[in-house]
Design a protein around this motif. Structure first.
Motif, PDB file in Angstrom:
ATOM      1  N   GLY A  13      32.043  45.499  46.963  1.00  0.00           N
ATOM      2  CA  GLY A  13      30.898  44.979  46.220  1.00  0.00           C
ATOM      3  C   GLY A  13      31.231  43.701  45.475  1.00  0.00           C
ATOM      4  N   ALA A  14      32.414  43.661  44.831  1.00  0.00           N
ATOM      5  CA  ALA A  14      32.816  42.459  44.095  1.00  0.00           C
ATOM      6  C   ALA A  14      32.999  41.281  45.044  1.00  0.00           C
ATOM      7  N   LEU A  15      33.584  41.536  46.214  1.00  0.00           N
ATOM      8  CA  LEU A  15      33.758  40.452  47.193  1.00  0.00           C
ATOM      9  C   LEU A  15      32.410  39.932  47.686  1.00  0.00           C
ATOM     10  N   VAL A  16      31.463  40.832  47.908  1.00  0.00           N
ATOM     11  CA  VAL A  16      30.129  40.418  48.366  1.00  0.00           C
ATOM     12  C   VAL A  16      29.454  39.535  47.315  1.00  0.00           C
TER      13      VAL A  16
ATOM     14  N   ALA B 124      34.410  32.594  34.365  1.00  0.00           N
ATOM     15  CA  ALA B 124      34.102  33.957  33.915  1.00  0.00           C
ATOM     16  C   ALA B 124      33.632  34.829  35.065  1.00  0.00           C
ATOM     17  N   ILE B 125      32.791  34.288  35.943  1.00  0.00           N
ATOM     18  CA  ILE B 125      32.305  35.066  37.081  1.00  0.00           C
ATOM     19  C   ILE B 125      33.461  35.420  38.016  1.00  0.00           C
ATOM     20  N   VAL B 126      34.366  34.471  38.247  1.00  0.00           N
ATOM     21  CA  VAL B 126      35.539  34.737  39.087  1.00  0.00           C
ATOM     22  C   VAL B 126      36.420  35.818  38.450  1.00  0.00           C
ATOM     23  N   LEU B 127      36.613  35.745  37.139  1.00  0.00           N
ATOM     24  CA  LEU B 127      37.434  36.757  36.457  1.00  0.00           C
ATOM     25  C   LEU B 127      36.773  38.131  36.518  1.00  0.00           C
ATOM     26  N   ALA B 128      35.454  38.161  36.382  1.00  0.00           N
ATOM     27  CA  ALA B 128      34.742  39.438  36.511  1.00  0.00           C
ATOM     28  C   ALA B 128      34.916  40.007  37.921  1.00  0.00           C
ATOM     29  N   GLY B 129      34.894  39.129  38.927  1.00  0.00           N
ATOM     30  CA  GLY B 129      35.144  39.582  40.291  1.00  0.00           C
ATOM     31  C   GLY B 129      36.548  40.130  40.455  1.00  0.00           C
ATOM     32  N   GLY B 130      37.541  39.461  39.856  1.00  0.00           N
ATOM     33  CA  GLY B 130      38.911  39.954  39.924  1.00  0.00           C
ATOM     34  C   GLY B 130      39.062  41.302  39.245  1.00  0.00           C
ATOM     35  N   ALA B 131      38.419  41.473  38.092  1.00  0.00           N
ATOM     36  CA  ALA B 131      38.473  42.762  37.395  1.00  0.00           C
ATOM     37  C   ALA B 131      37.802  43.850  38.226  1.00  0.00           C
ATOM     38  N   GLY B 132      36.713  43.502  38.916  1.00  0.00           N
ATOM     39  CA  GLY B 132      36.057  44.463  39.793  1.00  0.00           C
ATOM     40  C   GLY B 132      36.946  44.863  40.970  1.00  0.00           C
TER      41      GLY B 132
END
Length: 331
Positions: A194-197, A236-244
């Motif tokens: 989901g995070a990758l999508v 921030a969006i990239v970091l949220a994706g990494g955390a996901g």
């Protein structure tokens, strides 16, 4: 080193420190210094190192919790005061957040590459074949983008915008951006897919929008508007994706823990990053509402935007370093 040997080697040190803590905790604050503590600070530092080793080597949750509780008790005695909220926030911003980002750098790198590569690919496709924009962005959104960033239209919008409008847009940006970040983080529960999508979608949309606006000659209004607030917002969006992704991997490969325990540890490790993500999005919303719409020379806007990118990444790479290695992730 196997866990049994690790416990056997250091058990006596933990017991000695625990005995010291029991004595300290039974003393009145005014009598704290009556107990000789010549080795207390050294023992505390050793314990912190042993906890980091236990996490790095994937020892049991029970052992990690025991060492973590012992470390917290020692920390309370060593720093026996209640810091103010401002002090805690300052410490988090100065060191805890950038350290948390670096601790999970592999996941953030995967997230960043997914975003950047999808953006670059779609940008190139739209630039070479302008009709490709309709495969990524719907017609209403394209019309809105053109209306917003055409030079003549943008000049009129800037002259009509008031201070009240800036405040209203500030609130709108906060709601929109934090919603995107939370969904990106939570989507990692879908085994990380989901995070990758989400990163693929956001990268593709940004690349398509940028490519189309360049094709229609609106590149300067677009880039001068987004360059400054894009630094904290896109980061921030990239970091949220990494955390996901971190959450998703804990489910796929829980290691020696149950999947629930692994997910719990991963979420605890990712929380400092997400707190920092929300702080970055507040900053991005402030810049987007009060700075980005200003009618200034392009050179000024680009210079400020470049400074935002450079300072942010200097902060993330070097913030909180004290000459020692950052503590590693628990999973």
């Amino acid at each position: 080193m196997k866990q049994a040997r690790f416990e056997q080697q250091y058990r006596s040190q933990w017991q000695a420190l625990e005995n010291q803590l029991e004595q300290l905790e039974s003393l009145h604050v005014s009598k704290k210094n009556t107990l000789p503590l010549n080795t207390f600070v050294t023992d505390y530092r050793k314990l912190c190192h042993q906890l980091a080793l236990a996490r790095e080597r994937g020892y049991s949750v029970q052992l990690q919790q025991f060492l973590n509780n012992l470390m917290l008790r020692a920390h309370r005695q060593l720093y026996r005061y209640n810091p103010s909220l401002a002090d805690r926030i300052g410490t988090f911003i100065a060191s805890d957040f950038p350290q948390a980002v670096r601790r999970q750098w592999r996941w953030h790198l995967v997230s960043a590459l997914t975003f950047v590569l999808s953006m670059a690919l779609v940008w190139a496709l739209v630039h070479q074949q302008p009709e490709m924009i309709y495969s990524v962005v719907d017609e209403a959104s394209i019309t809105s983008l053109e209306s917003m960033y055409q030079p003549d239209n943008q000049a009129g919008m800037k002259s009509e915008r008031s201070g009240d409008d800036d405040v209203m847009m500030f609130g709108h940006y906060i709601q929109n951006n934090i919603g995107i970040a939370f969904r990106t983080f939570a989507s990692g529960l879908l085994l990380g897919v989901g995070a990758l999508v989400v990163m693929l979608f956001n990268g593709s949309f940004f690349g398509a929008a940028a490519g189309h606006l360049i094709n229609v000659g609106a590149q300067e209004p677009f880039f001068t508007f987004v360059i400054a607030h894009g630094a904290p917002e896109l980061t921030a969006i990239v970091l949220a994706g990494g955390a996901g992704l971190r959450l998703g991997w804990a489910i796929i490969a829980p290691g020696p823990w149950s999947r629930l325990d692994a997910l719990r540890l991963a979420a605890r490790d990712a929380l400092p990053t997400m707190y920092g993500v929300f702080a970055l999005l507040l900053l991005a919303a402030f810049i987007e509402a009060f700075w980005s719409p200003r009618d200034l020379a392009a050179a000024i806007k680009y210079s400020v935007g470049a400074a935002c990118w450079v300072l942010l990444y200097l902060y993330l790479f070097f913030g909180g370093r004290d000459g020692t290695r950052d503590r590693k992730s628990v999973v």
